[in-house]
Design a protein around this motif. Sequence first.
Motif, PDB file in Angstrom:
ATOM      1  N   GLN A 107       0.925  -1.251   0.081  1.00  0.00           N
ATOM      2  CA  GLN A 107       0.130   0.100  -0.001  1.00  0.00           C
ATOM      3  C   GLN A 107       0.761   1.213   0.050  1.00  0.00           C
ATOM      4  OE1 GLN A 107      -2.139   0.667   3.703  1.00  0.00           O
ATOM      5  NE2 GLN A 107      -2.826   2.660   2.807  1.00  0.00           N
ATOM      6  N   PHE A 112      -4.624  -6.751  -9.077  1.00  0.00           N
ATOM      7  CA  PHE A 112      -5.550  -5.840  -9.035  1.00  0.00           C
ATOM      8  C   PHE A 112      -4.905  -4.445  -8.103  1.00  0.00           C
ATOM      9  CE2 PHE A 112      -9.283  -7.593 -10.437  1.00  0.00           C
ATOM     10  CZ  PHE A 112      -9.462  -8.974 -10.108  1.00  0.00           C
ATOM     11  N   GLY A 150      -9.785  -1.465  -9.674  1.00  0.00           N
ATOM     12  CA  GLY A 150      -9.482  -1.606 -11.230  1.00  0.00           C
ATOM     13  C   GLY A 150      -9.914  -2.807 -11.826  1.00  0.00           C
ATOM     14  N   GLN A 151      -9.812  -3.271 -13.100  1.00  0.00           N
ATOM     15  CA  GLN A 151     -10.478  -4.352 -13.700  1.00  0.00           C
ATOM     16  C   GLN A 151      -9.300  -5.477 -13.486  1.00  0.00           C
ATOM     17  OE1 GLN A 151     -13.580  -5.031 -14.780  1.00  0.00           O
ATOM     18  NE2 GLN A 151     -13.912  -3.283 -13.477  1.00  0.00           N
ATOM     19  N   PHE A 191     -16.890  -3.501   5.064  1.00  0.00           N
ATOM     20  CA  PHE A 191     -17.334  -3.330   3.811  1.00  0.00           C
ATOM     21  C   PHE A 191     -17.755  -4.826   3.101  1.00  0.00           C
ATOM     22  CE2 PHE A 191     -15.433   0.858   3.416  1.00  0.00           C
ATOM     23  CZ  PHE A 191     -14.710   0.927   4.412  1.00  0.00           C
ATOM     24  N   TYR A 212     -17.940  -6.351  -0.558  1.00  0.00           N
ATOM     25  CA  TYR A 212     -17.529  -6.271  -2.137  1.00  0.00           C
ATOM     26  C   TYR A 212     -18.009  -7.653  -2.758  1.00  0.00           C
ATOM     27  CZ  TYR A 212     -14.726  -2.556  -1.386  1.00  0.00           C
ATOM     28  OH  TYR A 212     -14.026  -1.214  -1.006  1.00  0.00           O
ATOM     29  N   GLN A 264     -17.508  -9.764  -6.288  1.00  0.00           N
ATOM     30  CA  GLN A 264     -16.503 -10.110  -7.599  1.00  0.00           C
ATOM     31  C   GLN A 264     -17.425 -11.084  -8.641  1.00  0.00           C
ATOM     32  OE1 GLN A 264     -12.721 -12.114  -7.053  1.00  0.00           O
ATOM     33  NE2 GLN A 264     -11.755 -10.999  -8.670  1.00  0.00           N
ATOM     34  N   ASN A 281     -13.802 -13.060 -13.423  1.00  0.00           N
ATOM     35  CA  ASN A 281     -12.781 -12.130 -14.448  1.00  0.00           C
ATOM     36  C   ASN A 281     -12.998 -10.732 -14.313  1.00  0.00           C
ATOM     37  OD1 ASN A 281     -11.364 -14.546 -15.438  1.00  0.00           O
ATOM     38  ND2 ASN A 281     -13.345 -14.835 -16.818  1.00  0.00           N
ATOM     39  N   ARG A 282     -13.500 -10.175 -13.262  1.00  0.00           N
ATOM     40  CA  ARG A 282     -13.968  -8.791 -12.998  1.00  0.00           C
ATOM     41  C   ARG A 282     -13.061  -8.433 -11.860  1.00  0.00           C
ATOM     42  NH1 ARG A 282     -18.251  -6.925 -15.726  1.00  0.00           N
ATOM     43  NH2 ARG A 282     -17.426  -4.850 -15.354  1.00  0.00           N
ATOM     44  N   GLY A 283     -13.040  -7.282 -11.556  1.00  0.00           N
ATOM     45  CA  GLY A 283     -12.667  -6.483 -10.393  1.00  0.00           C
ATOM     46  C   GLY A 283     -13.756  -6.566  -9.286  1.00  0.00           C
ATOM     47  N   LEU A 284     -13.339  -6.122  -8.463  1.00  0.00           N
ATOM     48  CA  LEU A 284     -14.200  -6.206  -6.972  1.00  0.00           C
ATOM     49  C   LEU A 284     -15.010  -4.801  -7.179  1.00  0.00           C
ATOM     50  CD1 LEU A 284     -12.135  -8.084  -5.976  1.00  0.00           C
ATOM     51  CD2 LEU A 284     -12.804  -7.379  -3.676  1.00  0.00           C
ATOM     52  N   PHE A 299     -17.859  -2.393  -5.119  1.00  0.00           N
ATOM     53  CA  PHE A 299     -18.171  -2.259  -3.779  1.00  0.00           C
ATOM     54  C   PHE A 299     -19.990  -2.485  -3.702  1.00  0.00           C
ATOM     55  CE2 PHE A 299     -18.896   0.155   0.050  1.00  0.00           C
ATOM     56  CZ  PHE A 299     -19.753   0.973   0.172  1.00  0.00           C
ATOM     57  N   LEU A 306     -18.652 -14.295  -6.048  1.00  0.00           N
ATOM     58  CA  LEU A 306     -17.901 -14.193  -5.101  1.00  0.00           C
ATOM     59  C   LEU A 306     -17.847 -13.127  -3.958  1.00  0.00           C
ATOM     60  CD1 LEU A 306     -15.410 -16.252  -3.778  1.00  0.00           C
ATOM     61  CD2 LEU A 306     -13.756 -15.017  -5.361  1.00  0.00           C
ATOM     62  N   PHE A 353     -16.732 -10.811  -0.899  1.00  0.00           N
ATOM     63  CA  PHE A 353     -15.879 -10.511   0.118  1.00  0.00           C
ATOM     64  C   PHE A 353     -16.206  -9.315   1.370  1.00  0.00           C
ATOM     65  CE2 PHE A 353     -12.124 -12.535  -1.755  1.00  0.00           C
ATOM     66  CZ  PHE A 353     -12.216 -12.668  -2.893  1.00  0.00           C
ATOM     67  N   ARG A 386     -11.751  -2.358   8.384  1.00  0.00           N
ATOM     68  CA  ARG A 386     -10.701  -1.197   8.473  1.00  0.00           C
ATOM     69  C   ARG A 386     -10.720  -0.929   9.828  1.00  0.00           C
ATOM     70  NH1 ARG A 386     -10.947   2.733   4.199  1.00  0.00           N
ATOM     71  NH2 ARG A 386      -9.332   1.685   3.245  1.00  0.00           N
ATOM     72  N   GLN A 444      -5.705   0.751   6.209  1.00  0.00           N
ATOM     73  CA  GLN A 444      -5.305  -0.564   5.572  1.00  0.00           C
ATOM     74  C   GLN A 444      -6.578  -1.465   5.580  1.00  0.00           C
ATOM     75  OE1 GLN A 444      -2.022  -2.898   7.186  1.00  0.00           O
ATOM     76  NE2 GLN A 444      -2.674  -4.572   5.645  1.00  0.00           N
ATOM     77  N   LEU A 445      -6.973  -2.034   4.590  1.00  0.00           N
ATOM     78  CA  LEU A 445      -8.235  -3.003   4.809  1.00  0.00           C
ATOM     79  C   LEU A 445      -7.740  -4.380   4.866  1.00  0.00           C
ATOM     80  CD1 LEU A 445     -10.165  -1.860   1.633  1.00  0.00           C
ATOM     81  CD2 LEU A 445     -11.085  -2.009   3.783  1.00  0.00           C
ATOM     82  N   TRP A 457      -9.122  -8.339   4.475  1.00  0.00           N
ATOM     83  CA  TRP A 457     -10.283  -9.035   3.901  1.00  0.00           C
ATOM     84  C   TRP A 457     -10.540 -10.164   4.463  1.00  0.00           C
ATOM     85  CZ3 TRP A 457     -12.482  -6.667  -0.147  1.00  0.00           C
ATOM     86  CH2 TRP A 457     -11.783  -5.384  -0.657  1.00  0.00           C
ATOM     87  N   ALA A 489     -11.420 -14.430   3.364  1.00  0.00           N
ATOM     88  CA  ALA A 489     -11.068 -15.247   2.176  1.00  0.00           C
ATOM     89  C   ALA A 489     -12.145 -15.341   1.136  1.00  0.00           C
ATOM     90  CB  ALA A 489     -10.563 -16.602   2.723  1.00  0.00           C
TER      91      ALA A 489
END
Lengths: 112, 115
Positions: free
Chosen positions: A48, A90, A104-105, B34, B36, B38, B41-44, B46, B88, B90, B94, B102-103, B105, B107
């Motif tokens: 980070q 990511f 991002g993607q 939080f 999220y 997913q 094949n994509r980003g997370l 919110f 998926l 998550f 924080r 820092q986050l 996460w 599993a």
Amino acid sequence: DSGVTQTPKHLITATGQRVTLRCSPRSGDLSVYWYQQSLDQGLQFLIQYYNGEERAKGNILERFSAQQFPDLHSELNLSSLELGDSALYFCASSPGTNTEAFFGQGTRLTVV
Amino acid sequence: AQSVAQPEDQVNVAEGNPLTVKCTYSVSGNPYLFWYVQYPNRGLQFLLKYITGDNLVKGSYGFEAEFNKSQTSFHLKKPSALVSDSALYFCAVRDIEDSNYQLIWGAGTKLIIKP
């Protein structure tokens, strides 16, 4: 569209090589995070940055390094690549403390 | 040490039934929480967050989550599941006291909605 841009989207390279992944955070976001996601794995936090300074390190290998530039974009450098480095990488950004991170993607790295 | 647990690797729910995806956390201070999602094949993306105030938080796509301080939980819920909710999920936390923002996460939990 989260506003976080990662390039390239896909990358195929050979073992032993070095690659650079790039991330442009959302406008105004000072924090940038890098994550690795292997097949069927959760998110592994790598590193980070906050406003150009390294703030936290996770499970980042010594072969990997990153930096955040004055314009706040960030690069993740992966060297001496191994087959096991194949993963989705990511980048995420956030403006501060009580807000969510925007992802991002991802860059899909395949090491052959 | 800060941590997040998602005790179920996978949750299977029939379409139209209510769903719950569990999350418990441990932080030294007060949490920001939080969820999220997913897709393959994509980003997370919110979904929702708890910062302060009402313990029941409403988010995107009809999801909600309930913050329970005594049980240190933040379970994700939806009254009626859709096949398109399959993804998926998550949970992340924080610590308000953490100046590094820092986050932490979980599993991840794979949610499968069957028609």
